[in-house]
Design a protein around this motif. Sequence first.
Motif, PDB file in Angstrom:
ATOM      1  N   THR A 162      -9.471  42.633  38.969  1.00  0.00           N
ATOM      2  CA  THR A 162     -10.865  42.507  38.311  1.00  0.00           C
ATOM      3  C   THR A 162     -11.991  41.642  39.091  1.00  0.00           C
ATOM      4  O   THR A 162     -11.349  41.320  40.372  1.00  0.00           O
ATOM      5  N   ASN A 163     -13.139  41.908  38.601  1.00  0.00           N
ATOM      6  CA  ASN A 163     -14.299  41.156  39.404  1.00  0.00           C
ATOM      7  C   ASN A 163     -14.503  40.096  38.734  1.00  0.00           C
ATOM      8  O   ASN A 163     -15.532  39.182  38.842  1.00  0.00           O
ATOM      9  N   MET A 164     -13.650  39.653  37.680  1.00  0.00           N
ATOM     10  CA  MET A 164     -13.778  38.320  36.984  1.00  0.00           C
ATOM     11  C   MET A 164     -13.264  37.218  37.702  1.00  0.00           C
ATOM     12  O   MET A 164     -12.446  37.454  38.479  1.00  0.00           O
ATOM     13  N   MET A 165     -13.996  36.044  37.767  1.00  0.00           N
ATOM     14  CA  MET A 165     -13.923  34.989  38.512  1.00  0.00           C
ATOM     15  C   MET A 165     -13.556  33.608  37.452  1.00  0.00           C
ATOM     16  O   MET A 165     -14.492  33.198  36.856  1.00  0.00           O
ATOM     17  N   PRO A 166     -12.312  33.392  37.665  1.00  0.00           N
ATOM     18  CA  PRO A 166     -12.006  32.009  36.893  1.00  0.00           C
ATOM     19  C   PRO A 166     -12.757  30.798  37.363  1.00  0.00           C
ATOM     20  O   PRO A 166     -13.199  30.747  38.465  1.00  0.00           O
ATOM     21  N   PRO A 210     -12.060  43.504  31.369  1.00  0.00           N
ATOM     22  CA  PRO A 210     -11.556  44.636  32.076  1.00  0.00           C
ATOM     23  C   PRO A 210     -10.360  44.804  31.816  1.00  0.00           C
ATOM     24  O   PRO A 210      -9.528  43.884  31.523  1.00  0.00           O
ATOM     25  N   ALA A 211      -9.714  45.907  31.749  1.00  0.00           N
ATOM     26  CA  ALA A 211      -8.660  46.295  31.271  1.00  0.00           C
ATOM     27  C   ALA A 211      -7.380  45.666  31.840  1.00  0.00           C
ATOM     28  O   ALA A 211      -6.458  45.759  31.363  1.00  0.00           O
TER      29      ALA A 211
END
Length: 261
Positions: A162-166, A210-211
Amino acid sequence: MTVLDTFSLAGKVALVTGGAGLYGRQIVAALAEAGAKTFIAARGLDKLEAVAADERSHGHDVTALSLDLSSDESIEALHKTIFERAGRCDVLVNNAVTRSALDGWEHDLDDFDRSLRVNASALFKITHLFGQTMRAQKSGSVINIGSMMGMVGLEMANYAGTNMMPNPSPIYHYEKGGMVNFTRWAASILGADNVRVNCLSPGGYFSNQPAPFVKAYSERTQLGRMANDTDLKGVIVFLASDASAYITGTNIPVDGGYTAK
């Protein structure tokens, strides 16, 4: 009185800080549906008033009030207003939180202090004020809304693909972890006067992430899914009501088993 009667909040007065967010909305609905006269308070009064108006359209008694948790005067004014309008408070839900925009550890002390002022110092103050009046009543329930992130570290694998950033800042994990032990401490202080203090630690709420994240996160839980818009309602009513009269000082993960693995 039957066991189902003990879950009723009819005749009780509740205050929820926050109330317009993902979990706050269902907390407010749960208390109101169970019969409590419910006050909701935060800085974003327009959003809160929309929540209150929706609840009133369903016949529930919900009132929105202004609250700035960074201000001593605002907390004190809210406390005074609740008791002027309702004469008591039986349930306090410490739900409001400031989400720090801090990234990483390299910050001045003032940057961290702004978050701690609302998520820690204000938590102590508002619980003390309402806790003292609950002690005078010889009854009350304080429910602190924590997070499973106060119990575990980051699961970096959830973000793969994903393009998610913790957020690597330690502040949220620190604050929510501290809330769990503050709950135990406050329970020990207030318990002699029949005032109970418990913590709920919700897991991740599904909000069209995101999936790949949803799949990885869900597989990390025992129940195989993320939280939905009703998962917190039952346990809120349980802890707010006489059904949990002998429960205090505990932390209940509401996370589908995420922290059980």
